[in-house]
Design an enzyme around this catalytic site. Structure first.
Site, short mmCIF file in Angstrom:
data_model
loop_
_atom_site.label_atom_id
_atom_site.label_comp_id
_atom_site.label_asym_id
_atom_site.label_seq_id
_atom_site.Cartn_x
_atom_site.Cartn_y
_atom_site.Cartn_z
N GLY A 55 -90.28 0.64 44.22
CA GLY A 55 -89.58 -0.14 45.24
C GLY A 55 -88.08 -0.21 44.99
N TYR A 70 -90.79 5.97 35.18
CA TYR A 70 -91.94 5.55 36.00
C TYR A 70 -92.75 6.79 36.36
CZ TYR A 70 -93.98 1.96 39.14
OH TYR A 70 -94.78 1.03 39.74
N ASP A 121 -88.83 -11.07 38.92
CA ASP A 121 -88.38 -11.43 40.27
C ASP A 121 -89.48 -12.23 40.95
OD1 ASP A 121 -87.25 -11.64 42.74
OD2 ASP A 121 -87.18 -9.49 43.17
N THR A 149 -108.07 -32.77 45.75
CA THR A 149 -108.05 -31.36 46.13
C THR A 149 -106.62 -30.83 46.17
OG1 THR A 149 -110.09 -31.56 47.42
CG2 THR A 149 -108.65 -29.71 47.94
N ASP A 196 -79.88 -6.80 51.33
CA ASP A 196 -81.19 -6.78 50.70
C ASP A 196 -82.21 -7.32 51.69
OD1 ASP A 196 -83.45 -7.10 49.08
OD2 ASP A 196 -82.73 -9.03 48.28
N ASP A 216 -86.15 -2.63 45.54
CA ASP A 216 -85.78 -3.90 44.91
C ASP A 216 -85.87 -3.80 43.40
OD1 ASP A 216 -88.53 -3.57 45.25
OD2 ASP A 216 -88.93 -5.72 45.40
N ARG A 217 -86.90 -3.13 42.91
CA ARG A 217 -87.08 -2.98 41.47
C ARG A 217 -86.03 -2.03 40.89
NH1 ARG A 217 -93.27 -1.75 40.34
NH2 ARG A 217 -92.72 -2.55 38.25
N THR A 277 -89.49 -11.51 53.36
CA THR A 277 -89.44 -12.75 54.12
C THR A 277 -88.07 -13.04 54.74
OG1 THR A 277 -88.99 -13.95 52.06
CG2 THR A 277 -91.28 -13.82 52.78
N CYS A 278 -87.00 -12.54 54.16
CA CYS A 278 -85.68 -12.76 54.76
C CYS A 278 -84.73 -11.64 54.34
CB CYS A 278 -85.11 -14.12 54.35
SG CYS A 278 -84.57 -14.23 52.64
#
Length: 262
Positions: A114, A107, A137, A192, A26, A116-117, A30-31
């Protein structure tokens, strides 16, 4: 003469020798997550940096020589040499919107859905048959995906993820600092930094709870799955009942690989 126990152990060993394993990859934004399945059992998983993937695939395949099939789902820019390396060790399926799917895809633009979806919807379809399932997710983005009790994928929503929200506040302003997710004691920030934490973390949790309530009012007996890199951090702050499962996408990819072997 062999005892019954010895006979059973021989049969088990014979079975393990000839049953193949699957390598699941997968490649997110990011990774890269790597996993090995024996049947539907996850036997190994690890996260990898993009630059290390090719080497680690070789190490995994050397360690698990019964890997015969692999699947790659990439939403990032995974180097094509990774595919080349993987094909040396096993037969590879690259997941795309054109892959065979076990569920009905409603869809409106299936070619843009995607991978992933797709994997998350597949896991829901098999794990919770004939149930209304909302999969959330929480990764780079927060995605919402709905599979109804007819086994039909309806779609969902996409919004900025936790870290993206922190980064947007920093990048789109001149003075706000770039922060990392952190526990905060009160939703009323008195500095802040605590105001940013409250706005981001409280905001995303309110969003997720609100979406769950929306779907719950429309779909009876809704099952909600929370997965992704920020699932553990967020799950403790949600008011709705959810099932947190960090390996849900990997499980879906393994189901898809088996389905596309046919």
């Amino acid at each position: 003469m062999q005892t019954n126990f010895e006979k059973k152990m021989f049969v088990r060993l014979h079975f393990l020798i000839f049953v193949s394993m699957n390598l699941v990859i997968d490649a997110g934004n990011t990774c890269v997550k790597l996993a090995v399945f024996e049947g539907d059992t996850l036997v190994f998983r690890q996260n990898s940096e993009v630059g290390d993937v090719a080497r680690e695939i070789k190490e995994i395949c050397d360690h698990y020589p019964r890997i015969k099939h692999g699947i790659i789902a990439s939403v990032g820019n995974l180097d094509r040499k990774v595919m080349a390396v993987l094909t040396v060790f096993c037969e590879v399926h690259e997941l795309t919107p054109m892959s065979k799917l076990p569920f009905k895809n409603s869809y409106a633009t299936p070619q843009t859905l995607g991978v992933d979806r797709i994997a998350l919807a597949t896991a829901a379809f098999y794990r919770y048959p004939k149930k209304n399932v909302l999969i959330i997710d929480a990764g780079t983005c927060v995605t919402y995906d709905m599979v109804n009790d007819y086994g039909e994928y309806l779609g969902g929503a996409i919004s900025p993820g936790l870290h993206m929200r922190y980064k947007a506040l920093h990048d789109q302003t001149s003075k706000l600092p770039l922060l990392q997710p952190k526990e905060f004691l009160d939703y009323i920030g008195n500095s802040t930094e605590t105001s940013i934490h409250s706005g981001v973390v409280n905001g995303i949790c309110q969003e997720i709870d609100g979406v769950i309530d929306q779907y719950g009012s429309r779909f009876a007996d809704l099952t909600v799955i929370l997965t992704g890199g920020d699932a553990l951090f967020l799950s403790k702050r949600l008011k709705n009942t959810i099932f947190a499962d960090s390996k849900f996408l990997l499980v879906g990819l393994n189901y898809l690989l088996e389905y596309n072997k046919r």
